[in-house]
Design a protein around this motif. Structure first.
Motif, PDB file in Angstrom:
ATOM      1  N   LYS A 140       0.292  -1.104   0.196  1.00 53.03           N
ATOM      2  CA  LYS A 140       0.193   0.149   0.385  1.00 53.03           C
ATOM      3  C   LYS A 140       0.748   1.063   0.300  1.00 53.03           C
ATOM      4  N   PRO A 141       0.310   2.462  -0.912  1.00 57.51           N
ATOM      5  CA  PRO A 141       1.245   3.087  -0.285  1.00 57.51           C
ATOM      6  C   PRO A 141       1.869   4.097   0.758  1.00 57.51           C
ATOM      7  N   ALA A 166       3.665 -12.565  -3.025  1.00 57.11           N
ATOM      8  CA  ALA A 166       3.687 -12.411  -4.624  1.00 57.11           C
ATOM      9  C   ALA A 166       1.887 -12.713  -5.045  1.00 57.11           C
ATOM     10  N   ASP A 167       0.925 -12.543  -4.460  1.00 50.91           N
ATOM     11  CA  ASP A 167      -0.404 -12.833  -4.355  1.00 50.91           C
ATOM     12  C   ASP A 167      -1.698 -11.512  -4.135  1.00 50.91           C
ATOM     13  N   ARG A 168      -0.895 -10.798  -3.702  1.00 48.42           N
ATOM     14  CA  ARG A 168      -1.138  -8.783  -4.646  1.00 48.42           C
ATOM     15  C   ARG A 168      -0.250  -8.152  -5.099  1.00 48.42           C
ATOM     16  N   VAL A 169      -0.667  -7.186  -5.819  1.00 43.52           N
ATOM     17  CA  VAL A 169       0.130  -6.452  -6.434  1.00 43.52           C
ATOM     18  C   VAL A 169      -0.538  -4.918  -6.333  1.00 43.52           C
ATOM     19  N   ARG A 170       0.124  -4.013  -6.891  1.00 38.33           N
ATOM     20  CA  ARG A 170      -0.240  -2.527  -6.766  1.00 38.33           C
ATOM     21  C   ARG A 170       0.822  -2.292  -8.135  1.00 38.33           C
ATOM     22  N   ILE A 171       0.409  -1.130  -8.858  1.00 42.65           N
ATOM     23  CA  ILE A 171       0.740  -0.452  -9.799  1.00 42.65           C
ATOM     24  C   ILE A 171       1.135   0.629  -9.709  1.00 42.65           C
ATOM     25  N   ILE A 172       1.792   1.499 -10.306  1.00 44.35           N
ATOM     26  CA  ILE A 172       2.462   2.707  -9.472  1.00 44.35           C
ATOM     27  C   ILE A 172       2.569   3.269 -11.491  1.00 44.35           C
ATOM     28  N   THR A 173       1.978   4.180 -11.397  1.00 43.46           N
ATOM     29  CA  THR A 173       2.098   5.159 -12.719  1.00 43.46           C
ATOM     30  C   THR A 173       3.300   5.681 -12.914  1.00 43.46           C
ATOM     31  N   GLY A 176       3.484   8.458 -10.038  1.00 45.07           N
ATOM     32  CA  GLY A 176       4.264   8.567  -9.500  1.00 45.07           C
ATOM     33  C   GLY A 176       2.405   7.567  -8.552  1.00 45.07           C
ATOM     34  N   VAL A 177       1.879   7.665  -9.163  1.00 48.27           N
ATOM     35  CA  VAL A 177       0.496   7.279  -7.996  1.00 48.27           C
ATOM     36  C   VAL A 177       0.835   5.715  -8.422  1.00 48.27           C
ATOM     37  N   MET A 178       0.085   5.471  -6.895  1.00 47.75           N
ATOM     38  CA  MET A 178      -0.099   4.050  -7.129  1.00 47.75           C
ATOM     39  C   MET A 178      -1.737   3.469  -7.192  1.00 47.75           C
ATOM     40  N   LEU A 179      -1.785   2.903  -8.165  1.00 47.53           N
ATOM     41  CA  LEU A 179      -3.049   2.667  -8.809  1.00 47.53           C
ATOM     42  C   LEU A 179      -3.868   1.624  -8.016  1.00 47.53           C
ATOM     43  N   SER A 180      -5.524   2.220  -6.903  1.00 46.37           N
ATOM     44  CA  SER A 180      -5.574   1.367  -6.274  1.00 46.37           C
ATOM     45  C   SER A 180      -6.692  -0.251  -6.830  1.00 46.37           C
ATOM     46  N   ASP A 181      -6.829  -1.091  -6.035  1.00 37.45           N
ATOM     47  CA  ASP A 181      -7.018  -2.604  -6.691  1.00 37.45           C
ATOM     48  C   ASP A 181      -8.229  -2.635  -7.514  1.00 37.45           C
ATOM     49  N   ASP A 182      -9.167  -1.958  -7.467  1.00 37.54           N
ATOM     50  CA  ASP A 182     -10.424  -1.800  -7.634  1.00 37.54           C
ATOM     51  C   ASP A 182      -9.984  -1.440 -10.156  1.00 37.54           C
ATOM     52  N   ILE A 184      -7.155  -1.586 -11.048  1.00 39.12           N
ATOM     53  CA  ILE A 184      -6.289  -2.342 -11.227  1.00 39.12           C
ATOM     54  C   ILE A 184      -7.071  -3.796 -11.952  1.00 39.12           C
ATOM     55  N   ALA A 185      -7.942  -3.723 -11.084  1.00 38.69           N
ATOM     56  CA  ALA A 185      -9.200  -5.690 -11.461  1.00 38.69           C
ATOM     57  C   ALA A 185      -9.417  -5.354 -13.190  1.00 38.69           C
ATOM     58  N   ALA A 186      -9.875  -3.594 -12.856  1.00 40.20           N
ATOM     59  CA  ALA A 186     -10.419  -3.181 -14.055  1.00 40.20           C
ATOM     60  C   ALA A 186      -9.809  -3.995 -15.182  1.00 40.20           C
ATOM     61  N   ILE A 187      -8.258  -2.827 -15.020  1.00 41.42           N
ATOM     62  CA  ILE A 187      -7.311  -2.979 -16.374  1.00 41.42           C
ATOM     63  C   ILE A 187      -7.450  -4.222 -16.235  1.00 41.42           C
ATOM     64  N   LEU A 188      -7.201  -5.363 -15.843  1.00 43.94           N
ATOM     65  CA  LEU A 188      -6.723  -6.880 -15.934  1.00 43.94           C
ATOM     66  C   LEU A 188      -8.250  -6.972 -16.814  1.00 43.94           C
ATOM     67  N   ALA A 189      -9.469  -6.652 -16.305  1.00 44.68           N
ATOM     68  CA  ALA A 189     -10.791  -7.648 -17.125  1.00 44.68           C
ATOM     69  C   ALA A 189     -10.689  -7.203 -18.151  1.00 44.68           C
ATOM     70  N   LEU A 190     -10.720  -6.128 -18.492  1.00 46.08           N
ATOM     71  CA  LEU A 190     -10.443  -4.432 -19.447  1.00 46.08           C
ATOM     72  C   LEU A 190      -9.439  -5.735 -20.372  1.00 46.08           C
ATOM     73  N   ASN A 191      -8.326  -6.207 -19.994  1.00 46.63           N
ATOM     74  CA  ASN A 191      -7.453  -6.742 -21.303  1.00 46.63           C
ATOM     75  C   ASN A 191      -7.396  -8.267 -21.296  1.00 46.63           C
ATOM     76  N   THR A 192      -8.408  -8.667 -20.505  1.00 48.40           N
ATOM     77  CA  THR A 192      -8.602 -10.467 -20.307  1.00 48.40           C
ATOM     78  C   THR A 192      -9.639 -11.056 -20.675  1.00 48.40           C
ATOM     79  N   ILE A 193     -11.209 -10.369 -20.944  1.00 47.04           N
ATOM     80  CA  ILE A 193     -11.943 -11.087 -20.631  1.00 47.04           C
ATOM     81  C   ILE A 193     -12.626 -10.151 -22.424  1.00 47.04           C
ATOM     82  N   LYS A 194     -13.020 -11.148 -22.856  1.00 41.26           N
ATOM     83  CA  LYS A 194     -13.567 -10.536 -23.863  1.00 41.26           C
ATOM     84  C   LYS A 194     -14.934 -11.788 -24.180  1.00 41.26           C
TER      85      LYS A 194
END
Length: 199
Positions: A140-141, A166-173, A176-182, A184-194
């Motif tokens: 977390k930040p 390593a069962d959780r990850v947070r992405i930093i832009t 320097g902004v740490m993205l929230s879990d929701d 990250i989940a939306a980005i993952l869904a957008l790029n994996t779910i068809k």
């Protein structure tokens, strides 16, 4: 599974009740063993005399292979890479610069190897696994200030902070902004779910 083994065992302590920490039995297909296997192992361990010396003759068991870290990493990457939908050539052309902070957990080496294989330029901080991490495990930040600052100041494409196992990850832009879990989940869904996928 690929090695044609009759089964496998790995050792874990991750987020499990104390009475379940220990041996995880694997079937030949790589799935977790059901209770018909684990109950036999537990009964054997419960009745094994504490003062009994280790068994020297394994001929009744068969051949036992202890996989080394490099072998395990190669098998893991070999299993994972074909399933990634990323355009590997496009990634290599862009040469994204990634900062990883595994928090002295288990993910540093394998995350570096995976991202390097994809064509990224990778730097790792808090890399060495150790019982007492250099930062609190939770990603977390408040705990990842160094990674946030270095991602922003170092011109990185992104930063990634993992918790200890390593069962959780947070992405930093790059800003320097740490993205929230929701997010990250939306980005993952957008790029994996068809359309039409069912999970």
């Amino acid at each position: 599974r690929r090695g044609g083994f009759a089964g496998g065992v790995y050792i874990t302590g991750s987020h499990m009740p104390y009475q379940r920490i220990g041996l995880i039995c694997m079937l030949p297909n790589g799935h977790y063993a059901d209770r018909d296997v684990t109950d036999v192992v537990e009964r054997g361990l419960a009745t094994y005399p504490a003062d009994c010396p280790p068994v020297a003759d394994c001929s009744q068991i068969g051949e036992i292979t202890a996989a080394g870290e490099e072998e395990i990493d190669r098998a893991y990457l070999g299993t994972l890479l074909p399933h990634l939908r990323a355009d590997h050539q496009a990634v290599r052309r862009q040469e994204p610069k990634i900062l990883i902070d595994p928090g002295n957990g288990t993910s540093g080496a394998i995350a570096r190897a995976l991202l390097t294989e994809l064509g990224c330029l990778v730097d790792v901080i808090n890399a060495e696994p150790q019982p007492k991490p250099d930062r609190p495990s939770e990603c977390k930040p408040a705990n990842c200030g160094e990674a946030i600052a270095r991602t922003q100041e170092g011109g990185y494409t992104l930063g990634a902070c993992f918790d200890g196992d390593a069962d959780r990850v947070r992405i930093i832009t790059p800003e320097g902004v740490m993205l929230s879990d929701d997010v990250i989940a939306a980005i993952l869904a957008l790029n994996t779910i068809k359309p039409g996928d069912v999970y």
